[in-house]
Design a protein around this motif. Sequence first.
Motif, PDB file in Angstrom:
ATOM      1  N   GLY A  12       0.900  -1.216   0.120  1.00  0.00           N
ATOM      2  CA  GLY A  12      -0.034  -0.033   0.106  1.00  0.00           C
ATOM      3  C   GLY A  12       0.826   1.199   0.088  1.00  0.00           C
ATOM      4  N   HIS A  13       2.038   1.237   0.174  1.00  0.00           N
ATOM      5  CA  HIS A  13       2.824   2.376   0.397  1.00  0.00           C
ATOM      6  C   HIS A  13       4.012   2.274  -0.556  1.00  0.00           C
ATOM      7  CE1 HIS A  13       1.187   2.289   4.378  1.00  0.00           C
ATOM      8  NE2 HIS A  13       1.530   3.920   4.386  1.00  0.00           N
ATOM      9  N   PRO A  15       3.886   2.800  -4.404  1.00  0.00           N
ATOM     10  CA  PRO A  15       3.067   3.044  -5.495  1.00  0.00           C
ATOM     11  C   PRO A  15       3.669   2.592  -6.818  1.00  0.00           C
ATOM     12  CG  PRO A  15       3.750   5.186  -4.606  1.00  0.00           C
ATOM     13  CD  PRO A  15       4.059   4.056  -3.678  1.00  0.00           C
ATOM     14  N   SER A  36       9.686  10.324   2.062  1.00  0.00           N
ATOM     15  CA  SER A  36      10.122  10.527   3.345  1.00  0.00           C
ATOM     16  C   SER A  36       8.857  10.560   4.023  1.00  0.00           C
ATOM     17  CB  SER A  36      10.896  11.781   3.522  1.00  0.00           C
ATOM     18  OG  SER A  36      10.350  12.733   2.644  1.00  0.00           O
ATOM     19  N   LEU A  37       7.871  11.076   3.515  1.00  0.00           N
ATOM     20  CA  LEU A  37       6.530  11.193   4.084  1.00  0.00           C
ATOM     21  C   LEU A  37       5.834   9.833   4.100  1.00  0.00           C
ATOM     22  CD1 LEU A  37       5.143  14.646   2.653  1.00  0.00           C
ATOM     23  CD2 LEU A  37       6.114  13.979   5.165  1.00  0.00           C
ATOM     24  N   GLY A  38       5.977   8.981   3.055  1.00  0.00           N
ATOM     25  CA  GLY A  38       5.535   7.543   2.822  1.00  0.00           C
ATOM     26  C   GLY A  38       5.793   6.919   4.229  1.00  0.00           C
ATOM     27  N   ILE A  39       7.082   7.303   4.526  1.00  0.00           N
ATOM     28  CA  ILE A  39       7.836   6.496   5.821  1.00  0.00           C
ATOM     29  C   ILE A  39       6.982   6.775   6.990  1.00  0.00           C
ATOM     30  CG2 ILE A  39       9.647   6.383   7.198  1.00  0.00           C
ATOM     31  CD1 ILE A  39      11.400   6.482   4.771  1.00  0.00           C
ATOM     32  N   VAL A  40       6.488   7.962   7.104  1.00  0.00           N
ATOM     33  CA  VAL A  40       5.652   8.335   8.404  1.00  0.00           C
ATOM     34  C   VAL A  40       4.424   7.667   8.441  1.00  0.00           C
ATOM     35  CG1 VAL A  40       4.715   9.898   9.760  1.00  0.00           C
ATOM     36  CG2 VAL A  40       6.804  10.413   8.473  1.00  0.00           C
ATOM     37  N   ASP A  41       3.778   7.512   7.273  1.00  0.00           N
ATOM     38  CA  ASP A  41       2.656   6.753   6.949  1.00  0.00           C
ATOM     39  C   ASP A  41       2.688   5.086   7.464  1.00  0.00           C
ATOM     40  OD1 ASP A  41       0.810   8.970   6.752  1.00  0.00           O
ATOM     41  OD2 ASP A  41       1.200   8.627   4.613  1.00  0.00           O
ATOM     42  N   LEU A  43       4.915   3.676   9.055  1.00  0.00           N
ATOM     43  CA  LEU A  43       5.613   3.468  10.313  1.00  0.00           C
ATOM     44  C   LEU A  43       4.201   3.560  11.141  1.00  0.00           C
ATOM     45  CD1 LEU A  43       7.888   3.674  12.668  1.00  0.00           C
ATOM     46  CD2 LEU A  43       7.124   6.061  12.638  1.00  0.00           C
ATOM     47  N   LEU A  59      14.666   4.310  13.662  1.00  0.00           N
ATOM     48  CA  LEU A  59      13.869   5.168  12.624  1.00  0.00           C
ATOM     49  C   LEU A  59      15.286   6.186  11.838  1.00  0.00           C
ATOM     50  CD1 LEU A  59      11.374   7.146  15.015  1.00  0.00           C
ATOM     51  CD2 LEU A  59      11.167   5.170  13.400  1.00  0.00           C
ATOM     52  N   THR A  60      15.575   5.021  10.915  1.00  0.00           N
ATOM     53  CA  THR A  60      16.839   5.465  10.267  1.00  0.00           C
ATOM     54  C   THR A  60      16.553   5.299   8.599  1.00  0.00           C
ATOM     55  OG1 THR A  60      17.724   3.518  10.383  1.00  0.00           O
ATOM     56  CG2 THR A  60      18.503   4.949  12.111  1.00  0.00           C
ATOM     57  N   ARG A  61      17.225   5.889   8.044  1.00  0.00           N
ATOM     58  CA  ARG A  61      16.928   5.508   6.437  1.00  0.00           C
ATOM     59  C   ARG A  61      17.418   3.836   6.280  1.00  0.00           C
ATOM     60  NH1 ARG A  61      18.664  10.568   5.238  1.00  0.00           N
ATOM     61  NH2 ARG A  61      17.204  11.684   4.438  1.00  0.00           N
ATOM     62  N   PHE A  64      14.319   1.658   6.766  1.00  0.00           N
ATOM     63  CA  PHE A  64      13.445   1.737   5.849  1.00  0.00           C
ATOM     64  C   PHE A  64      14.090   1.459   4.268  1.00  0.00           C
ATOM     65  CE2 PHE A  64      11.707   3.753   9.369  1.00  0.00           C
ATOM     66  CZ  PHE A  64      10.283   3.116   9.221  1.00  0.00           C
TER      67      PHE A  64
END
Lengths: 82, 1061
Positions: A12-13, A15, A36-41, A43, A59-61, A64
């Motif tokens: 889902g994250h 695309p 980067s915003l997708g990572i927040v979602d 998470l 919470l590092t690159r 993810f």
Amino acid sequence: MTDPQFEEILRGHLPFLPADEPLTPDTNLTDHGLDSLGIVDLLTALEGQYGVAFVDDALTRETFETVGSLWSVLDGLRPAAV
Amino acid sequence: MTGTAATDRLDGTLHGRFLRGLAIAPDRPAFRVGGREVSYAQAHETALTWAGTLLDGLSAPPATVGVFANKSAEAYLGTLAALYTGAAVVPLHPDFPAARNRYALTAAGVGAVVTDGRGAGALAELLPDGATVLTPDGSGAGRVLRPRPELALAAPRPADPDDAAYILFTSGSTGVPKGVRIRHSSNRHYFSVVDGRYDFGPDDVFSQTFDLTFDCAMFDLFGAWGSGACVQPVPLRGLRTLPAFAAEHGLTVWFSAPSAIDVVRRTGGLAPGALAGLRYSFFAGEPLRCADADEWQRAAPDAAVENLYGPTELTITVSGHRWSAASTARSANGIVPIGPVHPGHDHLLLGPDDRPVTTDVADPVEGELCVTGPQMCAGYLDPAENAGRFVEHDGRTFYRTGDRVRRFPDGELTYLGRADDQVQISGLRVELSEVTHAVRTCPGVTDAAAVAPVVDGEPRLFVFHTGEPLPAATIARHLRDLLPAGMLPRHYRHLDAMPLNPNRKTDRKALKERAAALLAVPAGGGAGKGSAPMTPEVDAGNAQLDQPAGGRVDQPARYLHDILDTAAATWPDSTAISDSTGAWTYAEVARLSHAAAGWLRGQGVRRGDRVLVQLPNMRHAAPLWFALSRLGAVFVPLNPGMKDFHLRSVIADSEPVLALVAADPGDRFGAVPAVPVGDCWSAVQDAATTPADATSADATPTGVVPVDSADVQPDDPVAFMYTSGSTAAPKAVVLPQAPVAFAAAGIQAMLGYRPDDVVFCRSPLSFDYGLYQILLATLAGAELALAADEPEVRLLRQLRSTGATVFPAVPSLATALVKLLARDPGPTSLRMVTNTGAALPQAVIDGLRAGLPGAQVVRMYGTTECKRISIMPPDEEFDRPDSVGRPLPGTRVRILDADGAEQPPGEVGEIVVTGPHVMAGYWKLPELTARTFRLHPDGEVRLHTGDYGHVDTDGYLYFSGRRDDMFKRKGTRMSSIEIEAAAMDVPGVRAAAVLPPTDTRDLTIFVAADLPPTTVLRELAVRLEPAKVPAVCRVLAEFPLTLNGKSAKQQLTAMLEAETR
């Protein structure tokens, strides 16, 4: 290695990942559209699904970066399997 | 005690009223919040569980229970649960300053608090050690109870009639709030009057507009609950769309402060019959104007409209007048009468000599209203406060309301005004002495006087102050920590000395007259301001703009390096800028900027030359920019992610003499010398630490030979800002020294960064919002903390670890922050979040306020061509939620139609900006410059922004959209923005972008959501006129973003075109 819920949330994250393309541990998440915003979602979604909280140090690159890196962090947070 | 006795004792209690509603309508909703409906039976069961859990967790039944929540399900259930423990409820407003809440907690002896998830974090800082907290899910820090059904009480605990049902805090004359205990017996009497006067029933739906810290909310709750009716909170959005909201929720009973009428009117909700579903409409809290009552009555023809009156000390309201055609005959000053005092009470009127006026005359009499009876409170928590508030007469004690009234022979009362210096502002009682006291505590203020002249029927707080000529924003920020938002004065004026009356006391009368005169200055030259007595110029002048007389706004630095040199002289040892590898003080930045200027000159950089700077956010950027400023050279910041294709165009366009880069760039820069910043910096550091030639008279105390900036002119460009993302040729806005310095000073005047601020910058410095943070921090002596290169998921952690107090955000960052706060609530040091780039969705604003209690959310609007167009003053953050604020001080916004004619307030047209902040134009693009920066015949340059919007009569600006966003469809003019805003209102939609119709494509919307497209369109059809509902909806998991974090419509367009090809 992973479980179906994980894969479903992850897809889902991502695309840019075609539905028929399998996820492998080496699948690069950024290349498949996780920004980067997708990572927040992502998470938030994972924490909600698995009832865990990623520790700050996770919470590092790197965490993810790939399917495998993310799963290994997540798996380490989950209570021991029963 | 026997069960029967307990039931009897419950009958007389406030919570006994809920039990009555429970008996009448157990399965009907007791309240609805955010789509969630809670029945009487469910609320009862929950409250029994919470009360039982609280009692189990405490060593003894509590005398008071705090409820730290407002107008939420938890607030309502918490209120009930608190009463069910047999304790008094102490409502606490999460948005009140911490000091005020802490005082209330202590004064009321609160040892147990019910809160929601949102409040738990903020509460931890307020509560005394050992206090107990209950949250619905057990979350929160400290001693937290989770409700346990097995601990549920069998029945609510009764209370004695003389026990307090609730304790509220009102404005106090000594500078601290006064606690008022209101007994169960007082409420019992009050509600017996209510029951006799109205015919509420289970089919009624009560509005809930009052904060729970305001006693009128007790009517909302227990008026409804005593009759089995439903409580429906009304958010601001509901108020602004009241006819639709009232119809959707079936409102039948309305109760609000009269100020709500104006909001409803301005949003078009007061058309005749628009509120036809209302059976009752009550107003209280401030004077109700006849004109407002009349208009409301027309909108709600079937409603009984009543003006209710009463101070907290007399239990909610103690008199009421039903509006009718005959009402105006008894009004005074256009204010609706307040009716006779409730049965069961006696009253008297005190004359100027504090003696009761004669009562046996046929003519109306006037005096200060004093009331005694069952609704009168027993006194204040602090008995010292009782002094002067009660009066003995014929062996009985009366409460002095402080209100002057006129009484007619039949007992009807008409409100005349406050007897002393207490005033009601927006329903909040304000003791002017409390405001005065608070202003006096502001550092730099010697003396102060708060007055409240009535202008246009409304009392307006106006502060005069002596001592240092502080900007209004400085005092307002100080007051914000001391006073609730409603008590914050909007108008300030500095005086050299207070005028004195013959008794050598501050002449308050003269000040009040002066304030009234200042506020009533008629509209000046601006077109179309109509009869509004509050002109934008006057309001702005008093509130924010012309205050720093002789300060930076009136005479701003014209050169960026002057701003730095001032900071280095004022705050030499304060941290200026930090990044993940270190920090420099202002003295160090100044010294390094001289050294870097020397190095740059050695590289051949001369006045007018362009230097590309392509670096990640590192602190070196600050001294480099100031160094180029000293040379009169041009700083050209480039995004580190800029693609080679764009980079080649930028190089060709800007013809730089030098590039500074993070690492060896290979041949990306072609013939331009590209120096890794590390190489440059070792030379600069050497120069900065090598003692200067001792014989040089120019040596600065720090040992660096200063660079001579004498040749630099105010209109020399100091930066180029390249716009990104466009497929067209690169376009640089030329930023000269003086406009940049002016814009920065204006922004700082409105935002008020402070020397103790830590400004956290995550935006790239190639984005002008990021770059200006260097100047804003330097103007304030604040620290600019550049974010380490870490993913957004670390944002909250970075904010905490840097101790950030100010966070300049764009919508995507703000959205991420809200999500991160949701998973990791807890305190931050943030006091201000500013937003630019695009409008912040209301849900994100709400999320920021919830997750960052105490932080202001500042809406701003601008364009690189003049940097900043408008800012919503931080202290008005809750006002005009759709506005983007006021123009920068000393600048002007016009709204022009296609023919260049200025539009009146309310009419949409192109936003055209003039002022000293307008930049020089586009580099090497004379035609586009002439089109955009138009020279008006009067010699003024007008910036045509290509943005559309309107201003209101008070001069606040509203943004409708870009020229590209405005289009017509099916004969209706509309903007993408309004459709996107409607989509964002649909639950589950994370982002929305509208593509206007073209010849080949109908109106299309993209959303980021997990909803089917049909659902989105259906929801849009509920929110928009038919012509505005898109034909096509595409659902994506995520939106593509540009380098600046804005969603890229071009990419979406390309996606669509690729599909249809």
